[in-house]
Design a protein around this motif. Structure first.
Motif, PDB file in Angstrom:
ATOM      1  N   LYS A  57       0.856  -1.187   0.000  1.00 28.93           N
ATOM      2  CA  LYS A  57       0.000   0.000   0.000  1.00 28.93           C
ATOM      3  C   LYS A  57       0.892   1.237   0.000  1.00 28.93           C
ATOM      4  O   LYS A  57       1.961   1.240   0.616  1.00 28.93           O
ATOM      5  CB  LYS A  57      -0.903   0.022   1.241  1.00 28.93           C
ATOM      6  N   THR A  58       0.449   2.281  -0.690  1.00 31.98           N
ATOM      7  CA  THR A  58       1.215   3.518  -0.771  1.00 31.98           C
ATOM      8  C   THR A  58       0.278   4.711  -0.627  1.00 31.98           C
ATOM      9  O   THR A  58      -0.886   4.640  -1.015  1.00 31.98           O
ATOM     10  CB  THR A  58       1.989   3.623  -2.101  1.00 31.98           C
ATOM     11  N   ASP A  59       0.802   5.806  -0.093  1.00 33.87           N
ATOM     12  CA  ASP A  59       0.029   7.036  -0.074  1.00 33.87           C
ATOM     13  C   ASP A  59       0.511   7.998  -1.159  1.00 33.87           C
ATOM     14  O   ASP A  59       0.021   9.111  -1.280  1.00 33.87           O
ATOM     15  CB  ASP A  59       0.055   7.700   1.309  1.00 33.87           C
ATOM     16  N   VAL A 102      -3.356   3.643  -0.271  1.00 35.08           N
ATOM     17  CA  VAL A 102      -3.844   3.430   1.082  1.00 35.08           C
ATOM     18  C   VAL A 102      -5.232   4.043   1.147  1.00 35.08           C
ATOM     19  O   VAL A 102      -5.481   5.092   0.573  1.00 35.08           O
ATOM     20  CB  VAL A 102      -2.915   4.132   2.109  1.00 35.08           C
ATOM     21  N   GLY A 161      -5.698   3.556   6.499  1.00 31.71           N
ATOM     22  CA  GLY A 161      -4.710   2.482   6.586  1.00 31.71           C
ATOM     23  C   GLY A 161      -3.300   3.035   6.537  1.00 31.71           C
ATOM     24  O   GLY A 161      -3.087   4.243   6.455  1.00 31.71           O
ATOM     25  N   ALA A 162      -2.351   2.156   6.597  1.00 27.05           N
ATOM     26  CA  ALA A 162      -0.951   2.562   6.595  1.00 27.05           C
ATOM     27  C   ALA A 162      -0.247   2.044   5.346  1.00 27.05           C
ATOM     28  O   ALA A 162      -0.582   0.979   4.823  1.00 27.05           O
ATOM     29  CB  ALA A 162      -0.260   2.008   7.839  1.00 27.05           C
ATOM     30  N   ALA A 163       0.747   2.796   4.894  1.00 27.41           N
ATOM     31  CA  ALA A 163       1.575   2.350   3.780  1.00 27.41           C
ATOM     32  C   ALA A 163       2.456   1.198   4.251  1.00 27.41           C
ATOM     33  O   ALA A 163       2.824   1.124   5.421  1.00 27.41           O
ATOM     34  CB  ALA A 163       2.430   3.507   3.275  1.00 27.41           C
ATOM     35  N   GLY A 164       2.779   0.299   3.338  1.00 26.58           N
ATOM     36  CA  GLY A 164       3.646  -0.837   3.653  1.00 26.58           C
ATOM     37  C   GLY A 164       3.145  -2.105   2.995  1.00 26.58           C
ATOM     38  O   GLY A 164       2.203  -2.087   2.206  1.00 26.58           O
ATOM     39  N   GLU A 202       1.095  -5.184   2.367  1.00 26.18           N
ATOM     40  CA  GLU A 202      -0.232  -5.644   2.772  1.00 26.18           C
ATOM     41  C   GLU A 202      -0.256  -7.164   2.909  1.00 26.18           C
ATOM     42  O   GLU A 202      -0.780  -7.693   3.871  1.00 26.18           O
ATOM     43  CB  GLU A 202      -1.305  -5.194   1.784  1.00 26.18           C
ATOM     44  N   THR A 241      -5.834  -2.788  12.192  1.00 24.78           N
ATOM     45  CA  THR A 241      -5.455  -2.525  10.816  1.00 24.78           C
ATOM     46  C   THR A 241      -6.621  -2.712   9.856  1.00 24.78           C
ATOM     47  O   THR A 241      -6.451  -2.643   8.658  1.00 24.78           O
ATOM     48  CB  THR A 241      -4.319  -3.470  10.387  1.00 24.78           C
ATOM     49  N   CYS A 248      -9.698  -2.030   7.521  1.00 19.46           N
ATOM     50  CA  CYS A 248     -10.078  -0.909   6.667  1.00 19.46           C
ATOM     51  C   CYS A 248     -11.541  -0.562   6.883  1.00 19.46           C
ATOM     52  O   CYS A 248     -12.314  -1.329   7.460  1.00 19.46           O
ATOM     53  CB  CYS A 248      -9.821  -1.289   5.214  1.00 19.46           C
TER      54      CYS A 248
END
Length: 147
Positions: free
Chosen positions: A9-11, A52, A56-59, A61, A141, A143
């Motif tokens: 996931k990325t922002d 994201v 949620g958080a980036a990183g 999944e 975590t 969503c």
């Protein structure tokens, strides 16, 4: 031959596409407004990124194993059963702009793995799957509900 799958996931989708395109030395094979995927033979990987959402958080999944034939998927399913962890059988679904059959499992440390076979493209992102819905992740975590 199977390939490893990594979904992150990325922002910052544009920045991530630029970074991974440079790192892999290749443009994505699929690019959408909320998603990109590199289907590479060297290294043999299906690497996907998506935005994201819902706080949620980036990183990373989840990780996965992509089968190239239904028989390979059956073999992977046998291996999952032998791993002695509960398997969530999602079955046929549309996700990540693809039509696939898939199942999910968590390793003893809580790392989520997806096993899947893709047999077509889709024009929509589709169902975000059990990871995004919280079925395989810790409550903190989870969503937001899918609209």
């Amino acid at each position: 031959m199977k390939r490893i799958h990594v979904h992150a996931k990325t922002d910052d989708l544009a920045g991530s596409i630029a970074f991974y395109s440079a790192m892999f030395g290749a443009a994505p094979t699929v690019t959408k407004t909320d998603y990109a995927k590199w289907q590479l033979d060297d290294p043999r990987i299906n690497f996907a990124i998506s935005l994201v959402g819902c706080g949620g958080a980036a990183g990373i999944e989840h990780l996965g194993i992509q089968a190239e034939t239904p028989q390979e998927l059956a073999d992977v399913y046998t291996n999952l059963a032998n791993a002695d962890q509960p398997v969530l059988e999602e079955g046929k679904t549309t996700c990540c702009y693809a039509k696939s059959e898939k199942s999910w499992v968590k390793d003893p440390n809580g790392i989520v793995w997806e096993a899947f076979f893709t047999d077509g493209e889709a024009t929509v992102y589709g169902d975000p799957g059990p990871v995004a819905k919280g079925a395989l992740s810790a409550p903190e975590t989870t969503c937001c509900p899918v609209v």
